[in-house]
Design a protein around this motif. Structure first.
Motif, PDB file in Angstrom:
ATOM      1  N   THR B  10       0.861  -1.189   0.000  1.00 20.22           N
ATOM      2  CA  THR B  10       0.000   0.000   0.000  1.00 20.22           C
ATOM      3  C   THR B  10       0.888   1.227   0.000  1.00 20.22           C
ATOM      4  OG1 THR B  10      -0.035  -0.101   2.400  1.00 20.22           O
ATOM      5  CG2 THR B  10      -1.920  -1.072   1.258  1.00 20.22           C
ATOM      6  N   HIS B  12       0.594   5.740   0.354  1.00 19.83           N
ATOM      7  CA  HIS B  12      -0.245   6.917   0.604  1.00 19.83           C
ATOM      8  C   HIS B  12       0.524   8.184   0.314  1.00 19.83           C
ATOM      9  CE1 HIS B  12      -1.874   3.711   3.157  1.00 19.83           C
ATOM     10  NE2 HIS B  12      -3.045   4.311   3.005  1.00 19.83           N
ATOM     11  N   TYR B  13      -0.196   9.198  -0.151  1.00 23.11           N
ATOM     12  CA  TYR B  13       0.326  10.574  -0.165  1.00 23.11           C
ATOM     13  C   TYR B  13      -0.564  11.343   0.802  1.00 23.11           C
ATOM     14  CZ  TYR B  13       2.696   9.295  -4.541  1.00 23.11           C
ATOM     15  OH  TYR B  13       3.491   8.703  -5.482  1.00 23.11           O
ATOM     16  N   ASP B  15      -3.376  11.870   3.072  1.00 23.48           N
ATOM     17  CA  ASP B  15      -4.608  11.113   3.280  1.00 23.48           C
ATOM     18  C   ASP B  15      -4.985  10.293   2.056  1.00 23.48           C
ATOM     19  OD1 ASP B  15      -4.893  12.069   5.791  1.00 23.48           O
ATOM     20  OD2 ASP B  15      -6.206  13.735   5.214  1.00 23.48           O
ATOM     21  N   GLN B  17      -4.833   7.561  -0.658  1.00 26.74           N
ATOM     22  CA  GLN B  17      -4.220   6.240  -0.860  1.00 26.74           C
ATOM     23  C   GLN B  17      -4.045   5.984  -2.353  1.00 26.74           C
ATOM     24  OE1 GLN B  17      -5.995   3.003   1.274  1.00 26.74           O
ATOM     25  NE2 GLN B  17      -4.399   1.564   0.633  1.00 26.74           N
ATOM     26  N   PHE B  20      -3.402  -0.047  -3.424  1.00 29.85           N
ATOM     27  CA  PHE B  20      -4.288  -0.826  -2.565  1.00 29.85           C
ATOM     28  C   PHE B  20      -3.898  -2.295  -2.619  1.00 29.85           C
ATOM     29  CE2 PHE B  20      -6.505   2.912  -3.933  1.00 29.85           C
ATOM     30  CZ  PHE B  20      -7.224   3.340  -2.833  1.00 29.85           C
ATOM     31  N   THR B  44       4.065   5.456  -8.444  1.00 29.13           N
ATOM     32  CA  THR B  44       4.007   5.250  -7.000  1.00 29.13           C
ATOM     33  C   THR B  44       4.574   3.874  -6.650  1.00 29.13           C
ATOM     34  OG1 THR B  44       2.038   6.631  -6.945  1.00 29.13           O
ATOM     35  CG2 THR B  44       2.464   5.286  -5.008  1.00 29.13           C
ATOM     36  N   SER B  48       7.822   3.199  -4.383  1.00 29.88           N
ATOM     37  CA  SER B  48       7.774   2.343  -3.185  1.00 29.88           C
ATOM     38  C   SER B  48       8.883   1.306  -3.228  1.00 29.88           C
ATOM     39  CB  SER B  48       6.422   1.633  -3.093  1.00 29.88           C
ATOM     40  OG  SER B  48       5.401   2.569  -2.892  1.00 29.88           O
ATOM     41  N   ASN B  55       7.763   1.872   3.153  1.00 38.19           N
ATOM     42  CA  ASN B  55       6.609   1.008   3.394  1.00 38.19           C
ATOM     43  C   ASN B  55       6.914   0.095   4.556  1.00 38.19           C
ATOM     44  OD1 ASN B  55       7.147   1.329   0.221  1.00 38.19           O
ATOM     45  ND2 ASN B  55       4.972   1.426   0.638  1.00 38.19           N
ATOM     46  N   GLY B 210      -4.491   1.871  -8.602  1.00 37.22           N
ATOM     47  CA  GLY B 210      -3.733   1.324  -7.480  1.00 37.22           C
ATOM     48  C   GLY B 210      -3.881  -0.167  -7.265  1.00 37.22           C
TER      49      GLY B 210
END
Ligand SMILES: Nc1ncnc2c1ncn2[C@@H]1O[C@H](COP(=O)(O)OP(=O)(O)OP(=O)(O)O)[C@@H](O)[C@H]1O
Ligand SMILES: [Mg+2]
Lengths: 287, 236
Positions: B10, B12-13, B15, B17, B20, B44, B48, B55, B210
């Motif tokens: 997962t 996030h930026y 709040d 997301q 997923f 993204t 990650s 993460n 996502g």
């Protein structure tokens, strides 16, 4: 002849200001951090040298050789544990933190060393002079100027000829991408501040041998350094030297006309350069 | 065990997301393509894996080790290099210095060196003393690829290396891919240009909002299935 002498004195004084400023310029160039405690750190280093001189009976130059690695570590720790935490897109937090540091340093020095003014024993070179083309030049100002040139040449070599310098420039361009290339920006920043503290130690020798100092003179030194950096163009070390010389010459010429004008003339020269070239004389192409 | 794997990844930026629970894997010697529309989360995912976004440690595993919690420089040191989206050359470094930065602070052994990068992209040798910004888009992309290769990575992440380039230039760039594979790297290639991606990849993941919407080997996936997974058609 008097005028030539005045101007040369000003140029040499500019070397001192460039020494004050070189560390500031280095740090700003790499991490866009304006260290408001820079002047106080120079004063701190001067007291450190003084302490070593009086405890161990060394000459200021020898004492500075011992002080330099200590200051290097101070710079590393300061950046690693304090300043790195506040660096970010917002420029206000680092300004506030370094301003706070400036106040803390002044008070701590006041507490430990009192407000009495001190001086580093310069021995014979304080008064020694050499004849050059009919001019009488002090050895100490000449040494100061030569040190400034050496520091700037050295820093430029470091910046443009070494692997570390490459990492400095890459991190300054884009810290996130530098990370992707295996560079740790926080370590790069700590190394840069540590190196700046070596320059600060050198500046402290001349600060302390040239005139009296006390815990509160840091901010005034910072102003001259700041002006030198800004009119030279942010991030350009040779520009910083030129900036220092402009302020130095303006001050000595101002003082020659009327002793009360010395400080004012320096500040006026600063404003004048900014009016003509708002980004300084040698601004960096990329920013 | 795969060389590189993500587990319920997962991201996030703030709040928002962006990923997923992504599960992908890359085997040794393999080239995997990630395709998806604008905003699907491809970059993204690359951020990650490469450590720009951190993460949970086990969300990304490389060579059997959890690397999800490591910083970018540590992941790079372990052998995962990235060609970031938009190239991101260092403007104050020359072409050669940009390449050399890929070896910062360590001695790397392997096929790739200044010499072999210049063999791969001869134009860079001519331009080696120019600032990166003075190059054409295609040449800049060559520098970005060369810079990542200089560390002799085991995994090379390429985020839209065709972005904004003319078709002939894209072909030049992609012509280098087989030589990069031969030298021993496993690749993840993010692309919007599906046909380009299919030509070099063994397997394909299609992403939308996502999530992985389709996975398969490049020769078994039909155009329709990819189209649906890409744009969210009837099958999705
Ligand atoms: N720095 C950021 N801050 C906030 N939201 C972001 C940020 N970067 C990306 N996003 C959002 O995350 C989602 C995924 O973006 P991402 O860049 O990963 O997509 P992408 O698949 O790479 O798209 P593209 O094909 O345009 O490169 C998008 O909705 C985007 O708006
Ligand atoms: Mg993207």
């Amino acid at each position: 002849m008097i005028w030539i002498d005045t101007i040369i004195q000003g140029v040499l004084l500019g070397g001192l200001y460039a020494l004050f400023a070189a560390g500031l310029s280095l740090v700003f160039g790499i991490m866009r951090l304006v260290n408001l405690a820079h002047g106080d750190l120079i004063v701190f280093a001067a007291y450190l040298i003084l302490l070593l001189v009086s405890l161990l009976g060394l000459s200021p130059f020898l004492a500075a050789i011992i002080a330099a690695p200590i200051m290097f570590c101070v710079g590393w720790a300061l950046q690693r544990h304090v300043l790195n935490r506040v660096l970010g897109p917002d420029i206000l937090p680092p300004l506030l933190v370094t301003f706070g540091l400036s106040v803390v340093l002044q008070n701590a020095l006041l507490e430990v060393f009192s407000a009495d003014s001190q001086r580093l024993p310069a021995g014979e070179i304080a008064t020694a002079s050499v004849q050059m083309g009919g001019l009488n030049l002090g050895v100490l100002p000449l040494l100061t100027f030569a040190s400034a040139i050496l520091v700037i040449v050295g820093l430029n070599q470091l910046f443009y000829r070494t692997e570390l310098g490459r990492a400095f420039r890459a991190t300054s361009d884009d810290a996130v991408t530098a990370g992707l290339m295996g560079i740790r920006p926080d370590r790069i920043f700590a190394t840069a501040t540590a190196i700046a503290m070596l320059v600060v130690t050198l500046a402290a020798i001349y600060l302390g041998m040239r005139a009296n100092f006390d815990p509160n003179i840091g901010p005034a030194r910072l102003i001259y350094a700041f002006e030198a950096v800004i009119i030279g163009g942010l991030g350009s070390l040779w520009g910083t030297l030129v900036g220092g010389i402009i302020i130095g010459v303006a001050q000595t010429v101002g003082a020659a006309i009327n002793p009360e004008w010395q400080i004012l003339a320096g500040h006026l020269a600063f404003l004048l350069v900014l009016l003509i070239k708002p980004r300084g004389l040698f601004p960096r192409a990329v920013d | 065990m795969s060389l590189l794997e993500t587990h319920s990844l997962t991201a996030h930026y703030g709040d928002f997301q962006a990923l997923f629970g992504m599960d992908i894997h890359l085997d040794e010697g393999e080239t995997v393509a990630i395709i998806g529309a604008n905003g699907a989360g491809k970059s993204t995912l690359m951020r990650s894996i490469s450590g720009v976004l951190t993460n949970g440690p086990d969300q990304v595993r490389f060579d059997g080790q959890p690397i999800g919690g490591l910083a970018a420089d540590e992941i790079m040191a372990r052998g995962v290099a990235m060609v970031p989206e938009g190239r991101r050359l260092f403007p104050s470094l020359s072409v050669e210095e940009n390449l050399l930065i890929g070896t910062y602070g360590r001695k790397v052994q392997g096929h790739w060196s200044l010499q072999t990068i210049y063999d791969l992209f001869p134009i860079l040798k001519e331009r080696r003393n120019h600032p990166g910004a003075a190059l054409s888009g295609g040449q800049q992309q060559m520098v970005a690829i060369g810079r990542a290769l200089m560390s002799n990575p085991r995994v090379l992440l390429c985020d839209e290396i065709s972005l904004g380039l003319a078709p002939v230039i894209i072909k030049d760039i992609y012509d280098a891919v087989p030589r990069i594979q031969e030298a021993g790297a496993s690749l993840i290639v993010v692309e919007q240009d599906i046909s380009q991606a299919m030509k070099v990849a063994d397997r394909v993941y299609c992403m939308m909002e996502g999530r992985v919407t389709l996975e398969g080997t490049a020769d078994t996936l039909s155009r329709e299935a990819i189209h649906d997974a890409y744009f969210g058609g009837a099958a999705a």
